[in-house]
Design a protein around this motif. Structure first.
Motif, PDB file in Angstrom:
ATOM      1  N   LEU A  77      36.836  40.198  44.399  1.00 34.51           N
ATOM      2  CA  LEU A  77      35.668  39.616  43.725  1.00 34.51           C
ATOM      3  C   LEU A  77      35.902  38.122  43.547  1.00 34.51           C
ATOM      4  O   LEU A  77      37.031  37.689  43.308  1.00 34.51           O
ATOM      5  CB  LEU A  77      35.432  40.276  42.365  1.00 34.51           C
ATOM      6  N   GLN A  78      34.831  37.343  43.581  1.00 34.20           N
ATOM      7  CA  GLN A  78      34.963  35.893  43.477  1.00 34.20           C
ATOM      8  C   GLN A  78      33.931  35.330  42.512  1.00 34.20           C
ATOM      9  O   GLN A  78      32.890  35.942  42.259  1.00 34.20           O
ATOM     10  CB  GLN A  78      34.761  35.242  44.855  1.00 34.20           C
ATOM     11  N   GLY A  79      34.240  34.144  41.964  1.00 34.45           N
ATOM     12  CA  GLY A  79      33.276  33.402  41.154  1.00 34.45           C
ATOM     13  C   GLY A  79      33.018  33.958  39.780  1.00 34.45           C
ATOM     14  O   GLY A  79      31.894  33.883  39.270  1.00 34.45           O
ATOM     15  N   ILE A  80      34.015  34.539  39.117  1.00 36.64           N
ATOM     16  CA  ILE A  80      33.847  35.090  37.771  1.00 36.64           C
ATOM     17  C   ILE A  80      34.800  34.390  36.812  1.00 36.64           C
ATOM     18  O   ILE A  80      35.769  33.765  37.234  1.00 36.64           O
ATOM     19  CB  ILE A  80      34.108  36.610  37.760  1.00 36.64           C
ATOM     20  N   ASP A  81      34.513  34.482  35.514  1.00 32.43           N
ATOM     21  CA  ASP A  81      35.406  33.832  34.558  1.00 32.43           C
ATOM     22  C   ASP A  81      36.691  34.638  34.400  1.00 32.43           C
ATOM     23  O   ASP A  81      36.769  35.807  34.797  1.00 32.43           O
ATOM     24  CB  ASP A  81      34.713  33.615  33.206  1.00 32.43           C
ATOM     25  N   VAL A  82      37.696  34.030  33.817  1.00 32.45           N
ATOM     26  CA  VAL A  82      39.043  34.594  33.806  1.00 32.45           C
ATOM     27  C   VAL A  82      39.114  35.905  33.012  1.00 32.45           C
ATOM     28  O   VAL A  82      39.723  36.889  33.456  1.00 32.45           O
ATOM     29  CB  VAL A  82      40.051  33.573  33.254  1.00 32.45           C
ATOM     30  N   ALA A  83      38.493  35.943  31.837  1.00 33.43           N
ATOM     31  CA  ALA A  83      38.571  37.147  31.004  1.00 33.43           C
ATOM     32  C   ALA A  83      37.899  38.337  31.702  1.00 33.43           C
ATOM     33  O   ALA A  83      38.440  39.445  31.727  1.00 33.43           O
ATOM     34  CB  ALA A  83      37.927  36.895  29.647  1.00 33.43           C
ATOM     35  N   ARG A  84      36.732  38.108  32.291  1.00 31.96           N
ATOM     36  CA  ARG A  84      36.050  39.190  33.017  1.00 31.96           C
ATOM     37  C   ARG A  84      36.857  39.613  34.232  1.00 31.96           C
ATOM     38  O   ARG A  84      36.868  40.795  34.600  1.00 31.96           O
ATOM     39  CB  ARG A  84      34.646  38.757  33.444  1.00 31.96           C
ATOM     40  N   SER A  85      37.537  38.670  34.857  1.00 30.25           N
ATOM     41  CA  SER A  85      38.359  39.025  36.018  1.00 30.25           C
ATOM     42  C   SER A  85      39.498  39.947  35.617  1.00 30.25           C
ATOM     43  O   SER A  85      39.886  40.837  36.381  1.00 30.25           O
ATOM     44  CB  SER A  85      38.896  37.769  36.701  1.00 30.25           C
ATOM     45  N   CYS A  86      40.044  39.782  34.404  1.00 24.55           N
ATOM     46  CA  CYS A  86      41.102  40.688  33.918  1.00 24.55           C
ATOM     47  C   CYS A  86      40.539  42.096  33.721  1.00 24.55           C
ATOM     48  O   CYS A  86      41.185  43.092  34.087  1.00 24.55           O
ATOM     49  CB  CYS A  86      41.691  40.161  32.609  1.00 24.55           C
ATOM     50  N   ALA A  87      39.340  42.174  33.136  1.00 32.96           N
ATOM     51  CA  ALA A  87      38.713  43.482  32.946  1.00 32.96           C
ATOM     52  C   ALA A  87      38.421  44.142  34.293  1.00 32.96           C
ATOM     53  O   ALA A  87      38.726  45.320  34.499  1.00 32.96           O
ATOM     54  CB  ALA A  87      37.428  43.327  32.139  1.00 32.96           C
ATOM     55  N   LEU A  88      37.844  43.384  35.217  1.00 36.19           N
ATOM     56  CA  LEU A  88      37.498  43.948  36.519  1.00 36.19           C
ATOM     57  C   LEU A  88      38.736  44.282  37.343  1.00 36.19           C
ATOM     58  O   LEU A  88      38.717  45.218  38.146  1.00 36.19           O
ATOM     59  CB  LEU A  88      36.592  42.980  37.274  1.00 36.19           C
ATOM     60  N   LEU A  89      39.822  43.533  37.139  1.00 39.19           N
ATOM     61  CA  LEU A  89      41.068  43.876  37.821  1.00 39.19           C
ATOM     62  C   LEU A  89      41.561  45.246  37.351  1.00 39.19           C
ATOM     63  O   LEU A  89      42.072  46.042  38.155  1.00 39.19           O
ATOM     64  CB  LEU A  89      42.130  42.816  37.571  1.00 39.19           C
ATOM     65  N   MET A  90      41.409  45.542  36.062  1.00 35.99           N
ATOM     66  CA  MET A  90      41.743  46.878  35.574  1.00 35.99           C
ATOM     67  C   MET A  90      40.876  47.929  36.263  1.00 35.99           C
ATOM     68  O   MET A  90      41.355  49.012  36.631  1.00 35.99           O
ATOM     69  CB  MET A  90      41.558  46.955  34.060  1.00 35.99           C
ATOM     70  N   GLY A  91      39.599  47.605  36.472  1.00 33.50           N
ATOM     71  CA  GLY A  91      38.721  48.527  37.181  1.00 33.50           C
ATOM     72  C   GLY A  91      39.167  48.766  38.611  1.00 33.50           C
ATOM     73  O   GLY A  91      39.135  49.890  39.110  1.00 33.50           O
ATOM     74  N   VAL A  92      39.617  47.706  39.271  1.00 31.45           N
ATOM     75  CA  VAL A  92      40.107  47.821  40.648  1.00 31.45           C
ATOM     76  C   VAL A  92      41.352  48.698  40.689  1.00 31.45           C
ATOM     77  O   VAL A  92      41.510  49.551  41.574  1.00 31.45           O
ATOM     78  CB  VAL A  92      40.404  46.424  41.229  1.00 31.45           C
ATOM     79  N   ILE A  93      42.249  48.493  39.732  1.00 31.84           N
ATOM     80  CA  ILE A  93      43.488  49.286  39.686  1.00 31.84           C
ATOM     81  C   ILE A  93      43.182  50.766  39.543  1.00 31.84           C
ATOM     82  O   ILE A  93      43.759  51.619  40.226  1.00 31.84           O
ATOM     83  CB  ILE A  93      44.386  48.789  38.534  1.00 31.84           C
ATOM     84  N   TYR A  94      42.239  51.118  38.658  1.00 36.36           N
ATOM     85  CA  TYR A  94      41.874  52.524  38.475  1.00 36.36           C
ATOM     86  C   TYR A  94      41.126  53.059  39.693  1.00 36.36           C
ATOM     87  O   TYR A  94      41.383  54.178  40.153  1.00 36.36           O
ATOM     88  CB  TYR A  94      41.016  52.686  37.215  1.00 36.36           C
ATOM     89  N   ALA A  95      40.181  52.268  40.219  1.00 36.89           N
ATOM     90  CA  ALA A  95      39.368  52.731  41.337  1.00 36.89           C
ATOM     91  C   ALA A  95      40.199  52.989  42.580  1.00 36.89           C
ATOM     92  O   ALA A  95      39.916  53.919  43.344  1.00 36.89           O
ATOM     93  CB  ALA A  95      38.271  51.704  41.640  1.00 36.89           C
ATOM     94  N   LEU A  96      41.252  52.186  42.790  1.00 42.53           N
ATOM     95  CA  LEU A  96      42.087  52.313  43.983  1.00 42.53           C
ATOM     96  C   LEU A  96      43.420  52.998  43.696  1.00 42.53           C
ATOM     97  O   LEU A  96      44.294  53.042  44.567  1.00 42.53           O
ATOM     98  CB  LEU A  96      42.333  50.922  44.590  1.00 42.53           C
ATOM     99  N   ASN A  97      43.569  53.515  42.467  1.00 41.70           N
ATOM    100  CA  ASN A  97      44.775  54.259  42.085  1.00 41.70           C
ATOM    101  C   ASN A  97      46.043  53.440  42.327  1.00 41.70           C
ATOM    102  O   ASN A  97      47.025  53.927  42.900  1.00 41.70           O
ATOM    103  CB  ASN A  97      44.853  55.580  42.860  1.00 41.70           C
ATOM    104  N   LEU A  98      46.033  52.195  41.866  1.00 34.94           N
ATOM    105  CA  LEU A  98      47.168  51.300  42.047  1.00 34.94           C
ATOM    106  C   LEU A  98      48.099  51.350  40.849  1.00 34.94           C
ATOM    107  O   LEU A  98      47.701  51.742  39.748  1.00 34.94           O
ATOM    108  CB  LEU A  98      46.674  49.856  42.241  1.00 34.94           C
ATOM    109  N   SER A  99      49.334  50.941  41.050  1.00 36.92           N
ATOM    110  CA  SER A  99      50.309  50.841  39.960  1.00 36.92           C
ATOM    111  C   SER A  99      50.253  49.447  39.354  1.00 36.92           C
ATOM    112  O   SER A  99      49.861  48.479  40.020  1.00 36.92           O
ATOM    113  CB  SER A  99      51.725  51.116  40.482  1.00 36.92           C
ATOM    114  N   TYR A 100      50.656  49.340  38.096  1.00 38.41           N
ATOM    115  CA  TYR A 100      50.727  48.029  37.465  1.00 38.41           C
ATOM    116  C   TYR A 100      51.886  47.233  38.065  1.00 38.41           C
ATOM    117  O   TYR A 100      52.933  47.809  38.395  1.00 38.41           O
ATOM    118  CB  TYR A 100      50.947  48.161  35.958  1.00 38.41           C
ATOM    119  N   PRO A 101      51.743  45.914  38.205  1.00 34.98           N
ATOM    120  CA  PRO A 101      52.875  45.092  38.665  1.00 34.98           C
ATOM    121  C   PRO A 101      54.043  45.193  37.688  1.00 34.98           C
ATOM    122  O   PRO A 101      53.854  45.116  36.472  1.00 34.98           O
ATOM    123  CB  PRO A 101      52.299  43.665  38.689  1.00 34.98           C
TER     124      PRO A 101
END
Length: 523
Positions: A465-489
Motif C-alpha cells: 500500500l502507498q500514500g498513507i500516514d504512518v499510524a494508519r500504515s502500522c494498523a494496515l501492516l497488522m492487517g497484512v500480517i494476519y491476511a497473509l499469515n506472516l510472523s512478526y519480525p
C-alpha cells in the motif's frame, strides 16, 4: 508396506472375535468398515466405535488414526446407535443483528459447523457459511447446560454442598463425565479448536464456580483435574472432527505432514495470534473448483470501475479458498498479489482482518492508540539513558507539526523505543520514490516514509500500500500480517505484540512481561 495388525472386534455381548489385517490398519474408516463387513458376513447397517484408553469407554470412530495394533473396536448396529454429538440451533433475530457493531455476533451451529451473520461486514450469510466463527474467546466463559438427567443430579449435589459442604462422590460423577465433558468440548470448539492451557483452565474454574459440588479435594483451585480431563477431551474431539474432514484440524493430520515432520506437536498450523477463523471450511455447496471459478471471475470484476460492492462480495465468498492457499501452501507475496489482487487494497485488508479476527482493524487500532497516547507520552518521559534521549528527540518533532497524524506517529515511535527496540527496524526514510525502488529488494517488512511523510508498506520487497500516514500504515501492516499469515519480525516482537494485545485487544490476557508492564502503566 504397513506392518500387519490385529483388532479385537466386539460383535455382541456374547460374541467377541479377532480380525487379522495383513496390510495393517486401513487408511479410512470406510475401508475398515468393508473389511469387518466382509470378514464376519454382516448384512445389517452398522457403525464402528473404538475403545478410548483415556476414558476406558467406547467412542464413535471417525478416523483410523485413533487405532493401533491390538486395539478394541465395537460393531454398533444403526438402530441401536445414539448420536455421538448433539449440537444446538440458536436463532438470531433481526434486533440482535441490528445492534451488532464491533462486538462479536451470536453464533449458531448446524450439524458440525458454525455460521456467521453480521450487519457491518460482507461475510457470507449464516445459510451459506457453515464453519465460520463470529465470536472471540469471552472474558467470562459461560458453562452450557447439560442433559436433563445430568442437570438434576448436579443441582441436587449443589444443594447438598450448600447444606453440608459435601462434594459429588467419584462413584456418582463417573456416569456424568461423558455428558459434562462432551458439552464443554462443544462449547470450547465454538471459539477455537486449539484452546490454550490458560483457556482450558478458565473453563475448568468456571465449571467449579457454577457447580461447586464438582470441586476436587486436594486441588489448589478445585479444578485442576477438570482441566486435565478437558485437555484429553479436546484431543479426542479434534480427532473426530479430523475424521469428518474439518480443515483446521485435518491440516495437522500426520498423513498430511512431511516424513521429517510426522510428530503430533511439530509444526502445527493453528491460530497463534488470536485468529478466530484461521482455516474455515468451504461454504455449504461450494468446492475448491467452484471457488476457483469465483476467483477467476473476481479478476475480471477488478477491471471494472465502481465495482467495489461486487468485488467485496466475491472476496467474502472466496475467503475459505484464500485461507487454504495461504495457510497450506505459504505462497510468496508476489504470487499472492497475482492471484488475489483485490486483497491488496485498504478496504479488503481491513475486511480480511475482520473475517479472520471479528475485530474492526483501523477504528480499533487508532481509537486505542489515541486513548493511551497521553499516558504513554507521560510514561516514556521518565525513561533515562540513551533511550530517554532518543524519546525526547522524537517528541521534538511535535514542534514542527502538531497534527493528530503526527501525534499518533510519535506515540508509536516512542512506544518502540520504550520497549527496547529500534524504530529504524520498522520505519525507514527515503528522499524519493526512486531511492525506495533501488532499495526495495533488500526490505523484508518495512514502512517506508518518502519525503513529505507519506508511508508505503513493503513486504518481501513488494509494495503493498502507498500514500498513507504512518499510524494508519502500522494498523494496515497488522492487517497484512494476519491476511497473509506472516510472523512478526524478531527484532520488533515486543512492538507487534503491543500492537496486537494493546491496540487491537487480541489475546490481551497473556503477554510478555514487557508488554504487560506497559499495559499496567497506560491503562
Amino acid at each position: 508396506m504397513s506392518k500387519p495388525a490385529q483388532l479385537r472386534v466386539i460383535l455382541a455381548d456374547h460374541d467377541v472375535r479377532k480380525v487379522v489385517l495383513p496390510s495393517g490398519i486401513p487408511e479410512t474408516v470406510d475401508d475398515l468398515h468393508s473389511v469387518i463387513r466382509d470378514t464376519f458376513y454382516i448384512a445389517r447397517d452398522f457403525s464402528l466405535h473404538y475403545k478410548d484408553v483415556d476414558f476406558d469407554e467406547f467412542f464413535s470412530l471417525y478416523s483410523t488414526t485413533d487405532l493401533k495394533d491390538k486395539d478394541t473396536i465395537k460393531v454398533v448396529f444403526l438402530q441401536d446407535q445414539e448420536p455421538a454429538i448433539t449440537l444446538n440451533l440458536t436463532d438470531v433475530t433481526n434486533t440482535d443483528v441490528t445492534n451488532m457493531t464491533d462486538q462479536p455476533c451470536e453464533e449458531h451451529y448446524v450439524d458440525d459447523t458454525a455460521s456467521v451473520s453480521t450487519d457491518d461486514t460482507l461475510i457470507l450469510s449464516s445459510e451459506d457459511s457453515p464453519g465460520h466463527r463470529s465470536k472471540r474467546w469471552p472474558a467470562q466463559f459461560s458453562i452450557p447446560s447439560f442433559s436433563g438427567l445430568t442437570e438434576i443430579q448436579i443441582q441436587s449435589a449443589n444443594e447438598r454442598f450448600k447444606k453440608y459442604g459435601t462434594l459429588l462422590t467419584t462413584k456418582d460423577l463417573i456416569p456424568l463425565l461423558p455428558d459434562i465433558l462432551g458439552k464443554l468440548a462443544e462449547a470450547i470448539y465454538e471459539y477455537t479448536a486449539y484452546p490454550s492451557s490458560l483457556q482450558i483452565g478458565e473453563v475448568a474454574e468456571a465449571l467449579t464456580q457454577k457447580h461447586p459440588c464438582l470441586k476436587e479435594p486436594g486441588s489448589f483451585n478445585g479444578s485442576y483435574g477438570w482441566a486435565q480431563r478437558l485437555k484429553y477431551k479436546m484431543n479426542n474431539f479434534r480427532s473426530k472432527f479430523r475424521g469428518l474432514g474439518c480443515p483446521e484440524v485435518k491440516v495437522n493430520s500426520l498423513k498430511r505432514k512431511q516424513t521429517y515432520d510426522q510428530y503430533p506437536a511439530k509444526n502445527l498450523k493453528k491460530p497463534k495470534k488470536a485468529e478466530v477463523n484461521y482455516l474455515p471450511p468451504h461454504a455449504q455447496g461450494e468446492s475448491t473448483a467452484s471457488l476457483e471459478k469465483e476467483r477467476v471471475e473476481l479478476l475480471s470484476e477488478m477491471m471494472k470501475r465502481d465495482n467495489s460492492k461486487v468485488v467485496a462480495q466475491k472476496m467474502a465468498k472466496t475467503f475459505s479458498l484464500r485461507r487454504e492457499e495461504i495457510v497450506k501452501e505459504v505462497p510468496a507475496i508476489s504470487d499472492c498479489m497475482k492471484r488475489w489482487p483485490a486483497l491488496f487494497t485498504e478496504a479488503q485488508i481491513s475486511e480480511e482482518f475482520k473475517r479472520i479476527t471479528t475485530v474492526s482493524l483501523e477504528s480499533t487500532f487508532l481509537a486505542k492508540l489515541d486513548q493511551c497516547t497521553p499516558k504513554l507520552m507521560a510514561l516514556t518521559q521518565s525513561k533515562g539513558g540513551a533511550a530517554g534521549l532518543k524519546i525526547r528527540h522524537i517528541k521534538d518533532m511535535l514542534l514542527e507539526d502538531n497534527t493528530v497524524e503526527r501525534r499518533r506517529e510519535i506515540a508509536i515511535r516512542c512506544l518502540i523505543v520504550y520497549l527496547g527496540e529500534k524504530e529504524e527496524d520498522l520505519f525507514k526514510q527515503y528522499r524519493d520514490v526512486e531511492e525506495l525502488d533501488a532499495d526495495l529488494a533488500m526490505q523484508v517488512m518495512k514502512i517506508a516514509i518518502i519525503g513529505d511523510g507519506r508511508a508505503t508498506i513493503v513486504v518481501e520487497g513488494t509494495k503493498i500500500l502507498q500514500g498513507i500516514d504512518v499510524a494508519r500504515s502500522c494498523a494496515l501492516l497488522m492487517g497484512v500480517i494476519y491476511a497473509l499469515n506472516l510472523s512478526y519480525p524478531k527484532q520488533l516482537k515486543f512492538t507487534f505484540e503491543a500492537f496486537q494485545k494493546l491496540c487491537l485487544e487480541l489475546d490481551g490476557q497473556k503477554a510478555s512481561s514487557k508488554v504487560m508492564n506497559l499495559k499496567y502503566g497506560i491503562f
